[in-house]
Design a protein around this motif. Structure first.
Motif, PDB file in Angstrom:
ATOM      1  N   ALA A 101      27.859 -22.202  11.749  1.00  0.00           N
ATOM      2  CA  ALA A 101      27.132 -21.603  12.862  1.00  0.00           C
ATOM      3  C   ALA A 101      27.354 -22.429  14.119  1.00  0.00           C
ATOM      4  N   PRO A 102      27.356 -21.799  15.310  1.00  0.00           N
ATOM      5  CA  PRO A 102      27.568 -22.550  16.557  1.00  0.00           C
ATOM      6  C   PRO A 102      26.523 -23.638  16.710  1.00  0.00           C
ATOM      7  N   SER A 103      26.947 -24.756  17.273  1.00  0.00           N
ATOM      8  CA  SER A 103      26.014 -25.852  17.510  1.00  0.00           C
ATOM      9  C   SER A 103      24.943 -25.415  18.495  1.00  0.00           C
ATOM     10  N   GLY A 104      23.738 -25.917  18.283  1.00  0.00           N
ATOM     11  CA  GLY A 104      22.640 -25.541  19.169  1.00  0.00           C
ATOM     12  C   GLY A 104      21.788 -24.420  18.611  1.00  0.00           C
ATOM     13  N   SER A 105      22.286 -23.709  17.554  1.00  0.00           N
ATOM     14  CA  SER A 105      21.494 -22.644  16.945  1.00  0.00           C
ATOM     15  C   SER A 105      21.581 -22.784  15.437  1.00  0.00           C
ATOM     16  N   PRO A 106      20.951 -23.824  14.860  1.00  0.00           N
ATOM     17  CA  PRO A 106      21.061 -24.064  13.415  1.00  0.00           C
ATOM     18  C   PRO A 106      20.425 -22.940  12.607  1.00  0.00           C
ATOM     19  N   THR A 107      21.047 -22.648  11.440  1.00  0.00           N
ATOM     20  CA  THR A 107      20.514 -21.620  10.566  1.00  0.00           C
ATOM     21  C   THR A 107      19.270 -22.141   9.865  1.00  0.00           C
ATOM     22  N   PRO A 108      18.135 -21.445   9.962  1.00  0.00           N
ATOM     23  CA  PRO A 108      16.908 -21.952   9.333  1.00  0.00           C
ATOM     24  C   PRO A 108      17.016 -21.922   7.820  1.00  0.00           C
ATOM     25  N   GLY A 109      16.549 -22.955   7.137  1.00  0.00           N
ATOM     26  CA  GLY A 109      16.549 -23.025   5.686  1.00  0.00           C
ATOM     27  C   GLY A 109      15.297 -22.360   5.130  1.00  0.00           C
ATOM     28  N   PRO A 110      15.283 -22.156   3.798  1.00  0.00           N
ATOM     29  CA  PRO A 110      14.099 -21.524   3.191  1.00  0.00           C
ATOM     30  C   PRO A 110      12.871 -22.403   3.322  1.00  0.00           C
ATOM     31  N   ALA A 111      11.751 -21.759   3.535  1.00  0.00           N
ATOM     32  CA  ALA A 111      10.490 -22.491   3.703  1.00  0.00           C
ATOM     33  C   ALA A 111       9.682 -22.392   2.422  1.00  0.00           C
ATOM     34  N   PHE A 112       9.135 -23.499   1.987  1.00  0.00           N
ATOM     35  CA  PHE A 112       8.328 -23.535   0.777  1.00  0.00           C
ATOM     36  C   PHE A 112       6.952 -24.093   1.122  1.00  0.00           C
ATOM     37  N   SER A 113       5.941 -23.416   0.597  1.00  0.00           N
ATOM     38  CA  SER A 113       4.581 -23.887   0.838  1.00  0.00           C
ATOM     39  C   SER A 113       4.269 -25.061  -0.074  1.00  0.00           C
ATOM     40  N   SER A 114       3.563 -26.024   0.472  1.00  0.00           N
ATOM     41  CA  SER A 114       3.177 -27.194  -0.322  1.00  0.00           C
ATOM     42  C   SER A 114       1.907 -26.933  -1.123  1.00  0.00           C
ATOM     43  N   VAL A 115       1.303 -25.766  -0.913  1.00  0.00           N
ATOM     44  CA  VAL A 115       0.068 -25.420  -1.611  1.00  0.00           C
ATOM     45  C   VAL A 115       0.399 -24.493  -2.779  1.00  0.00           C
ATOM     46  N   ALA A 116       0.042 -24.871  -3.976  1.00  0.00           N
ATOM     47  CA  ALA A 116       0.322 -24.056  -5.154  1.00  0.00           C
ATOM     48  C   ALA A 116      -0.537 -22.793  -5.120  1.00  0.00           C
ATOM     49  N   PRO A 117       0.049 -21.634  -5.493  1.00  0.00           N
ATOM     50  CA  PRO A 117      -0.749 -20.405  -5.499  1.00  0.00           C
ATOM     51  C   PRO A 117      -1.816 -20.482  -6.574  1.00  0.00           C
ATOM     52  N   PRO A 118      -2.931 -19.807  -6.360  1.00  0.00           N
ATOM     53  CA  PRO A 118      -4.001 -19.840  -7.360  1.00  0.00           C
ATOM     54  C   PRO A 118      -3.567 -19.129  -8.635  1.00  0.00           C
ATOM     55  N   PRO A 119      -4.037 -19.552  -9.791  1.00  0.00           N
ATOM     56  CA  PRO A 119      -3.671 -18.877 -11.040  1.00  0.00           C
ATOM     57  C   PRO A 119      -4.244 -17.467 -11.068  1.00  0.00           C
ATOM     58  N   PRO A 120      -3.604 -16.555 -11.775  1.00  0.00           N
ATOM     59  CA  PRO A 120      -4.132 -15.190 -11.852  1.00  0.00           C
ATOM     60  C   PRO A 120      -5.456 -15.178 -12.593  1.00  0.00           C
ATOM     61  N   PRO A 121      -6.326 -14.240 -12.278  1.00  0.00           N
ATOM     62  CA  PRO A 121      -7.630 -14.176 -12.958  1.00  0.00           C
ATOM     63  C   PRO A 121      -7.453 -13.974 -14.459  1.00  0.00           C
ATOM     64  N   ASN A 122      -8.309 -14.594 -15.221  1.00  0.00           N
ATOM     65  CA  ASN A 122      -8.287 -14.461 -16.672  1.00  0.00           C
ATOM     66  C   ASN A 122      -9.162 -13.279 -17.074  1.00  0.00           C
ATOM     67  N   PRO A 123      -8.596 -12.285 -17.790  1.00  0.00           N
ATOM     68  CA  PRO A 123      -9.411 -11.124 -18.179  1.00  0.00           C
ATOM     69  C   PRO A 123     -10.659 -11.508 -18.952  1.00  0.00           C
ATOM     70  N   ARG A 124     -10.567 -12.579 -19.718  1.00  0.00           N
ATOM     71  CA  ARG A 124     -11.712 -12.971 -20.525  1.00  0.00           C
ATOM     72  C   ARG A 124     -12.888 -13.428 -19.656  1.00  0.00           C
ATOM     73  N   ASP A 125     -12.588 -13.956 -18.475  1.00  0.00           N
ATOM     74  CA  ASP A 125     -13.673 -14.373 -17.585  1.00  0.00           C
ATOM     75  C   ASP A 125     -14.568 -13.196 -17.191  1.00  0.00           C
ATOM     76  N   PHE A 126     -13.970 -12.003 -17.104  1.00  0.00           N
ATOM     77  CA  PHE A 126     -14.723 -10.828 -16.638  1.00  0.00           C
ATOM     78  C   PHE A 126     -15.549 -10.189 -17.742  1.00  0.00           C
ATOM     79  N   ILE A 127     -15.240 -10.468 -18.993  1.00  0.00           N
ATOM     80  CA  ILE A 127     -16.017  -9.868 -20.083  1.00  0.00           C
ATOM     81  C   ILE A 127     -16.899 -10.908 -20.772  1.00  0.00           C
ATOM     82  N   SER A 128     -17.003 -12.096 -20.163  1.00  0.00           N
ATOM     83  CA  SER A 128     -17.805 -13.162 -20.772  1.00  0.00           C
ATOM     84  C   SER A 128     -19.176 -13.315 -20.136  1.00  0.00           C
ATOM     85  N   SER A 129     -19.377 -12.661 -18.977  1.00  0.00           N
ATOM     86  CA  SER A 129     -20.675 -12.780 -18.310  1.00  0.00           C
ATOM     87  C   SER A 129     -20.961 -11.503 -17.533  1.00  0.00           C
TER      88      SER A 129
END
Length: 302
Positions: A101-129
């Motif tokens: 790529a021409p100098s002065g306009s660098p190609t952006p690299g992939p961005a990764f979040s440093s925050v882990a996504p929350p785990p999916p809800p557990n079905p058992r949690d909804f039928i336990s209370s």
């Protein structure tokens, strides 16, 4: 090649590389005059050899220069070709794949979040209370359709019922167990196949701990539910009773013959029917938790 003065015949070179000189007396063309001097044949031979060497070196040198000239032409052509490609790219022609790529306009690299996504809800949690288990609950919702099929085995559905008076739909000591552990409701359904009838009763509690205690303390059984084409069964005879729980639900089954025969350990159809209906009840309760967990995962802000 000639030299100044009279022409002298030359002897051919011998195979061994040496020359042999031979002379013949000739009439004196100039009587009284001084005879011409004899040429120095050795010197002439050395001069001729030197000229041959110079000519050969000139030929070799000329070939080398020609080779260098061709190399220079090829290099020039390569450089010129590269320059043409660069200019073509600048003029809007497609840039070859992989070009920087021409100098002065660098190609952006992939961005990764440093925050882990929350785990999916557990079905058992909804039928336990009951605090999270908010989906509508009914006999038709828990036992839908007119039949159930397990591994190719088809059972016809009979009557269904739902009551908040848990002890009223039990036999023996089970009513006291349900009441003591805070049973809120019992939903029943009966299934029949080839002379075997099974009633399943799902007792609903507020917490998982209450349902687990009711299962462990179970005595007696769920009352058989007749109707919708199914006659009385498990009256004054021996039937197969089972108790299980998942989440805040305890479920109980009673299976027997519609003709009133006693059930023995050798009656495989009874055990198979009990296994199938117990598995169906478990699957239906767990599916209830899975549906609520899926809805929560897709809700905004979750």
């Amino acid at each position: 090649m000639s030299f100044g003065g009279p022409q002298w015949p030359q002897q051919p070179q011998q195979p061994n590389g040496q020359q042999r000189e031979s002379w013949q007396q000739q009439p004196d063309p100039f009587p009284g005059a001084q005879a011409p001097q004899t040429p120095d044949w050795g010197a002439l031979a050395d001069a001729s050899a030197a000229r041959s060497r110079r000519k050969r070196w000139l030929t070799i040198g000329g070939g080398a220069l020609a080779t260098l000239a061709v190399g220079a032409i090829v290099a020039t052509a390569v450089v010129s070709s590269g320059g043409t490609d660069d200019e073509a790219g600048k003029n809007g022609s497609p840039t070859p794949t992989g070009s920087a790529a021409p100098s002065g306009s660098p190609t952006p690299g992939p961005a990764f979040s440093s925050v882990a996504p929350p785990p999916p809800p557990n079905p058992r949690d909804f039928i336990s209370s009951e605090a999270k288990d908010k989906a509508p609950l009914s006999a038709e919702g828990l036992f839908p359709g007119k039949k159930l099929t397990m591994s190719g085995r088809e059972y016809k559905k009979g009557a269904t019922s739902s009551t908040t008076n848990c002890a009223s739909v039990t036999t023996g000591a089970l009513g006291g167990v349900l009441k003591r552990n805070g049973c809120d409701r019992v939903i029943r359904a009966t299934y029949v196949k080839d002379g075997v009838a099974i009633t399943v009763g799902v007792a609903v509690f507020s917490t998982e701990a209450e349902a687990l205690k009711a299962k462990n303390q179970a005595a007696g059984g769920i009352a058989p539910l007749a109707g919708a084409g199914v006659g009385d069964f498990c009256r004054a005879t021996v039937c197969l009773r089972r108790a299980n729980s998942i989440g805040r639900y305890a479920y109980f089954t009673q299976a027997g013959f519609t003709d009133g025969r006693k059930v023995t350990k050798a009656d495989k159809p009874i055990f198979q029917a009990s296994d199938d209906v117990n598995s169906f009840a478990f699957n239906q309760i767990y599916a209830r938790g899975r549906a609520q967990a899926s809805a929560a995962a897709g809700a905004p802000g979750e």
